[in-house]
Design a protein around this motif. Structure first.
Motif, PDB file in Angstrom:
ATOM      1  N   ALA A 169      -4.450  -3.591   4.162  1.00 35.07           N
ATOM      2  CA  ALA A 169      -4.500  -2.576   3.094  1.00 35.07           C
ATOM      3  C   ALA A 169      -3.124  -1.977   2.844  1.00 35.07           C
ATOM      4  O   ALA A 169      -2.714  -1.748   1.703  1.00 35.07           O
ATOM      5  CB  ALA A 169      -5.514  -1.499   3.457  1.00 35.07           C
ATOM      6  N   GLU A 170      -2.383  -1.694   3.953  1.00 32.53           N
ATOM      7  CA  GLU A 170      -1.029  -1.138   3.809  1.00 32.53           C
ATOM      8  C   GLU A 170      -0.124  -2.117   3.077  1.00 32.53           C
ATOM      9  O   GLU A 170       0.696  -1.730   2.228  1.00 32.53           O
ATOM     10  CB  GLU A 170      -0.461  -0.802   5.174  1.00 32.53           C
ATOM     11  CG  GLU A 170      -1.166   0.362   5.860  1.00 32.53           C
ATOM     12  CD  GLU A 170      -0.618   0.591   7.272  1.00 32.53           C
ATOM     13  OE1 GLU A 170       0.219  -0.215   7.719  1.00 32.53           O
ATOM     14  OE2 GLU A 170      -1.019   1.597   7.887  1.00 32.53           O
ATOM     15  N   ALA A 171      -0.263  -3.413   3.409  1.00 31.99           N
ATOM     16  CA  ALA A 171       0.577  -4.411   2.754  1.00 31.99           C
ATOM     17  C   ALA A 171       0.263  -4.463   1.256  1.00 31.99           C
ATOM     18  O   ALA A 171       1.164  -4.599   0.411  1.00 31.99           O
ATOM     19  CB  ALA A 171       0.365  -5.793   3.400  1.00 31.99           C
ATOM     20  N   GLN A 172      -1.001  -4.348   0.887  1.00 29.94           N
ATOM     21  CA  GLN A 172      -1.364  -4.357  -0.527  1.00 29.94           C
ATOM     22  C   GLN A 172      -0.793  -3.141  -1.269  1.00 29.94           C
ATOM     23  O   GLN A 172      -0.312  -3.237  -2.411  1.00 29.94           O
ATOM     24  CB  GLN A 172      -2.889  -4.395  -0.667  1.00 29.94           C
ATOM     25  CG  GLN A 172      -3.510  -5.729  -0.235  1.00 29.94           C
ATOM     26  CD  GLN A 172      -5.035  -5.701  -0.288  1.00 29.94           C
ATOM     27  OE1 GLN A 172      -5.630  -4.648  -0.535  1.00 29.94           O
ATOM     28  NE2 GLN A 172      -5.662  -6.835  -0.029  1.00 29.94           N
ATOM     29  N   GLU A 173      -0.863  -1.982  -0.602  1.00 34.09           N
ATOM     30  CA  GLU A 173      -0.315  -0.765  -1.224  1.00 34.09           C
ATOM     31  C   GLU A 173       1.199  -0.903  -1.443  1.00 34.09           C
ATOM     32  O   GLU A 173       1.725  -0.508  -2.490  1.00 34.09           O
ATOM     33  CB  GLU A 173      -0.617   0.448  -0.341  1.00 34.09           C
ATOM     34  CG  GLU A 173      -2.100   0.802  -0.294  1.00 34.09           C
ATOM     35  CD  GLU A 173      -2.363   1.957   0.655  1.00 34.09           C
ATOM     36  OE1 GLU A 173      -1.388   2.436   1.276  1.00 34.09           O
ATOM     37  OE2 GLU A 173      -3.526   2.402   0.751  1.00 34.09           O
ATOM     38  N   GLN A 174       1.886  -1.436  -0.434  1.00 33.72           N
ATOM     39  CA  GLN A 174       3.343  -1.611  -0.567  1.00 33.72           C
ATOM     40  C   GLN A 174       3.663  -2.608  -1.686  1.00 33.72           C
ATOM     41  O   GLN A 174       4.617  -2.417  -2.453  1.00 33.72           O
ATOM     42  CB  GLN A 174       3.928  -2.091   0.763  1.00 33.72           C
ATOM     43  CG  GLN A 174       3.878  -1.029   1.871  1.00 33.72           C
ATOM     44  CD  GLN A 174       4.377  -1.563   3.196  1.00 33.72           C
ATOM     45  OE1 GLN A 174       4.704  -2.754   3.310  1.00 33.72           O
ATOM     46  NE2 GLN A 174       4.408  -0.702   4.200  1.00 33.72           N
ATOM     47  N   GLU A 175       2.845  -3.683  -1.755  1.00 37.00           N
ATOM     48  CA  GLU A 175       3.091  -4.691  -2.790  1.00 37.00           C
ATOM     49  C   GLU A 175       2.883  -4.072  -4.179  1.00 37.00           C
ATOM     50  O   GLU A 175       3.661  -4.319  -5.118  1.00 37.00           O
ATOM     51  CB  GLU A 175       2.138  -5.870  -2.569  1.00 37.00           C
ATOM     52  CG  GLU A 175       2.384  -7.059  -3.506  1.00 37.00           C
ATOM     53  CD  GLU A 175       1.606  -6.952  -4.805  1.00 37.00           C
ATOM     54  OE1 GLU A 175       2.025  -7.576  -5.809  1.00 37.00           O
ATOM     55  OE2 GLU A 175       0.617  -6.202  -4.829  1.00 37.00           O
ATOM     56  N   ALA A 176       1.851  -3.232  -4.342  1.00 37.61           N
ATOM     57  CA  ALA A 176       1.591  -2.582  -5.621  1.00 37.61           C
ATOM     58  C   ALA A 176       2.720  -1.618  -5.988  1.00 37.61           C
ATOM     59  O   ALA A 176       3.156  -1.546  -7.153  1.00 37.61           O
ATOM     60  CB  ALA A 176       0.245  -1.859  -5.574  1.00 37.61           C
ATOM     61  N   ALA A 177       3.202  -0.873  -4.978  1.00 36.88           N
ATOM     62  CA  ALA A 177       4.306   0.061  -5.237  1.00 36.88           C
ATOM     63  C   ALA A 177       5.566  -0.682  -5.663  1.00 36.88           C
ATOM     64  O   ALA A 177       6.293  -0.261  -6.579  1.00 36.88           O
ATOM     65  CB  ALA A 177       4.570   0.908  -3.992  1.00 36.88           C
ATOM     66  N   GLN A 178       5.883  -1.779  -4.975  1.00 39.58           N
ATOM     67  CA  GLN A 178       7.062  -2.564  -5.322  1.00 39.58           C
ATOM     68  C   GLN A 178       6.927  -3.160  -6.712  1.00 39.58           C
ATOM     69  O   GLN A 178       7.901  -3.237  -7.470  1.00 39.58           O
ATOM     70  CB  GLN A 178       7.267  -3.689  -4.287  1.00 39.58           C
ATOM     71  CG  GLN A 178       7.606  -3.190  -2.895  1.00 39.58           C
ATOM     72  CD  GLN A 178       8.952  -2.464  -2.886  1.00 39.58           C
ATOM     73  OE1 GLN A 178       9.821  -2.757  -3.691  1.00 39.58           O
ATOM     74  NE2 GLN A 178       9.098  -1.519  -1.957  1.00 39.58           N
ATOM     75  N   ARG A 179       5.690  -3.578  -7.066  1.00 44.69           N
ATOM     76  CA  ARG A 179       5.467  -4.139  -8.392  1.00 44.69           C
ATOM     77  C   ARG A 179       5.692  -3.069  -9.476  1.00 44.69           C
ATOM     78  O   ARG A 179       6.295  -3.321 -10.514  1.00 44.69           O
ATOM     79  CB  ARG A 179       4.054  -4.717  -8.475  1.00 44.69           C
ATOM     80  CG  ARG A 179       3.813  -5.499  -9.779  1.00 44.69           C
ATOM     81  CD  ARG A 179       2.492  -6.295  -9.735  1.00 44.69           C
ATOM     82  NE  ARG A 179       1.363  -5.432  -9.435  1.00 44.69           N
ATOM     83  CZ  ARG A 179       0.690  -5.460  -8.283  1.00 44.69           C
ATOM     84  NH1 ARG A 179       1.048  -6.314  -7.310  1.00 44.69           N
ATOM     85  NH2 ARG A 179      -0.334  -4.656  -8.069  1.00 44.69           N
ATOM     86  N   ASP A 180       5.185  -1.855  -9.197  1.00 40.61           N
ATOM     87  CA  ASP A 180       5.413  -0.765 -10.149  1.00 40.61           C
ATOM     88  C   ASP A 180       6.897  -0.444 -10.294  1.00 40.61           C
ATOM     89  O   ASP A 180       7.402  -0.191 -11.394  1.00 40.61           O
ATOM     90  CB  ASP A 180       4.641   0.481  -9.702  1.00 40.61           C
ATOM     91  CG  ASP A 180       3.130   0.274  -9.783  1.00 40.61           C
ATOM     92  OD1 ASP A 180       2.697  -0.659 -10.517  1.00 40.61           O
ATOM     93  OD2 ASP A 180       2.402   1.043  -9.140  1.00 40.61           O
ATOM     94  N   ARG A 181       7.596  -0.437  -9.159  1.00 32.97           N
ATOM     95  CA  ARG A 181       9.037  -0.142  -9.177  1.00 32.97           C
ATOM     96  C   ARG A 181       9.788  -1.213  -9.960  1.00 32.97           C
ATOM     97  O   ARG A 181      10.703  -0.916 -10.747  1.00 32.97           O
ATOM     98  CB  ARG A 181       9.564  -0.061  -7.738  1.00 32.97           C
ATOM     99  CG  ARG A 181      11.064   0.186  -7.635  1.00 32.97           C
ATOM    100  CD  ARG A 181      11.450   1.460  -8.330  1.00 32.97           C
ATOM    101  NE  ARG A 181      12.882   1.712  -8.218  1.00 32.97           N
ATOM    102  CZ  ARG A 181      13.560   2.514  -9.023  1.00 32.97           C
ATOM    103  NH1 ARG A 181      12.930   3.170 -10.003  1.00 32.97           N
ATOM    104  NH2 ARG A 181      14.846   2.687  -8.848  1.00 32.97           N
ATOM    105  N   ALA A 182       9.390  -2.484  -9.746  1.00 32.52           N
ATOM    106  CA  ALA A 182      10.040  -3.576 -10.473  1.00 32.52           C
ATOM    107  C   ALA A 182       9.795  -3.434 -11.979  1.00 32.52           C
ATOM    108  O   ALA A 182      10.691  -3.665 -12.809  1.00 32.52           O
ATOM    109  CB  ALA A 182       9.528  -4.927  -9.971  1.00 32.52           C
ATOM    110  N   GLY A 183       8.572  -3.041 -12.355  1.00 33.79           N
ATOM    111  CA  GLY A 183       8.283  -2.839 -13.779  1.00 33.79           C
ATOM    112  C   GLY A 183       9.117  -1.719 -14.371  1.00 33.79           C
ATOM    113  O   GLY A 183       9.617  -1.819 -15.506  1.00 33.79           O
ATOM    114  N   ALA A 184       9.247  -0.629 -13.589  1.00 37.79           N
ATOM    115  CA  ALA A 184      10.057   0.487 -14.076  1.00 37.79           C
ATOM    116  C   ALA A 184      11.509   0.074 -14.262  1.00 37.79           C
ATOM    117  O   ALA A 184      12.177   0.436 -15.249  1.00 37.79           O
ATOM    118  CB  ALA A 184       9.947   1.676 -13.123  1.00 37.79           C
TER     119      ALA A 184
END
Length: 299
Positions: free
Chosen positions: A41-56
């Protein structure tokens, strides 16, 4: 994997020796499945955060490229596109600086041409003015105006002395009053007014000042000879005692400075007393008799 499992098992309070796990046929330590699920679950949250950061960041890059005037990045490489845009901007800056230098040169050239044109215009105006005045019908007027101005300056000095520092003369050079004399009243804030406003005595002072100035400046008028005698006919009766003394002093000064004879025709006794050398005309019952008076300053 055994070490990580041992660490997490210890954190969960697992018993037994984790280093020996997994052994053949041994069961997984209690709580390991929960730990694995939590880590996933932690890995998924980190992956989602990184994806959002990359989009920004992608959005920020797009805005920066748009502000810089850069089109779509070829091959998806915004850095290369930005570099090419910077190179194009640098080349454009060089061209703009060159154009600015050329413009500065043109502006300087234009200023020089305008200055030369202004100088030629002034020269043309002066030559045109001389051409008009040197015409046969105006040359005499020009000479008369110049000499009249010179006489006015001399007379102004004389009048200032005779009026006790009150009046000077001014000659109108242009307009409807061109060639007319005016007085400047220094006792009244330098008011400039017509000589017609002077009193009888003041008018006589101005006239006497002009006569003396004319006699002094006669030699300057076209090489004419000097005036050796000046005659003043009456006018002294309009002067008070103090003004009469100033007028007599001016006549004596004119005689002394110019080494000329000054003749005065007067009925004023105070004036006659100041002129011991001259002719007295005595009226009698049978006619008039002329008697010569000897010695004195005036004659």
């Amino acid at each position: 994997a055994a070490a990580v499992g041992a660490g997490r098992a210890a954190e969960e309070g697992l018993s037994g020796d984790p280093v020996l796990w997994p052994a053949a046929g041994a069961d997984a330590p209690p709580g390991l499945a929960a730990w694995v699920a939590r880590r996933a679950a932690e890995a998924q949250e980190q992956e989602a955060a990184q994806r959002d950061r990359a989009g920004a960041l992608a959005a920020e890059i797009a805005v920066a490229l748009r502000d810089a005037g850069v089109g779509g990045a070829e091959g998806g490489d915004p850095v290369a596109a930005a570099r090419r845009a910077a190179e194009a901007a640098a080349a454009e800056a060089v061209r703009a600086e060159s154009a600015a230098g050329t413009l500065r040169d043109r502006v300087g050239e234009r200023r020089d041409i305008e200055a030369q044109a202004a100088e030629h215009r002034r020269e043309a105006e002066v030559l045109g003015w001389f051409g008009r005045w040197l015409a046969s019908d105006r040359f005499i007027d020009f000479l008369l105006q110049e000499n009249l101005e010179a006489i006015c300056v001399r007379a102004s000095d004389r009048l200032l002395e005779m009026s006790g520092g009150r009046y000077t003369l001014d000659l109108a050079a242009e307009g409807e009053d061109a060639g007319s004399f005016f007085v400047v009243d220094r006792h009244n804030a330098d008011q400039r007014r017509s000589v017609a406003t002077l009193s009888g005595g003041e008018t006589f002072q101005a006239s006497l000042a002009l006569a003396l100035a004319l006699s002094e400046g006669l030699a300057d008028l076209g090489g004419a000879g000097r005036l050796s005698a000046v005659f003043v006919d009456e006018g002294f009766a309009a002067l008070d005692g103090e003004t009469l003394d100033l007028a007599i002093d001016a006549l004596e000064s004119a005689r002394a400075d110019g080494a000329r004879m000054v003749g005065v025709i007067t009925h004023v006794a105070q004036m006659a007393e100041r002129i011991p050398e001259g002719l007295d005309v005595e009226r009698g019952a049978t006619g008039s008799r002329v008697r010569r008076r000897e010695g004195g300053a005036l004659g």
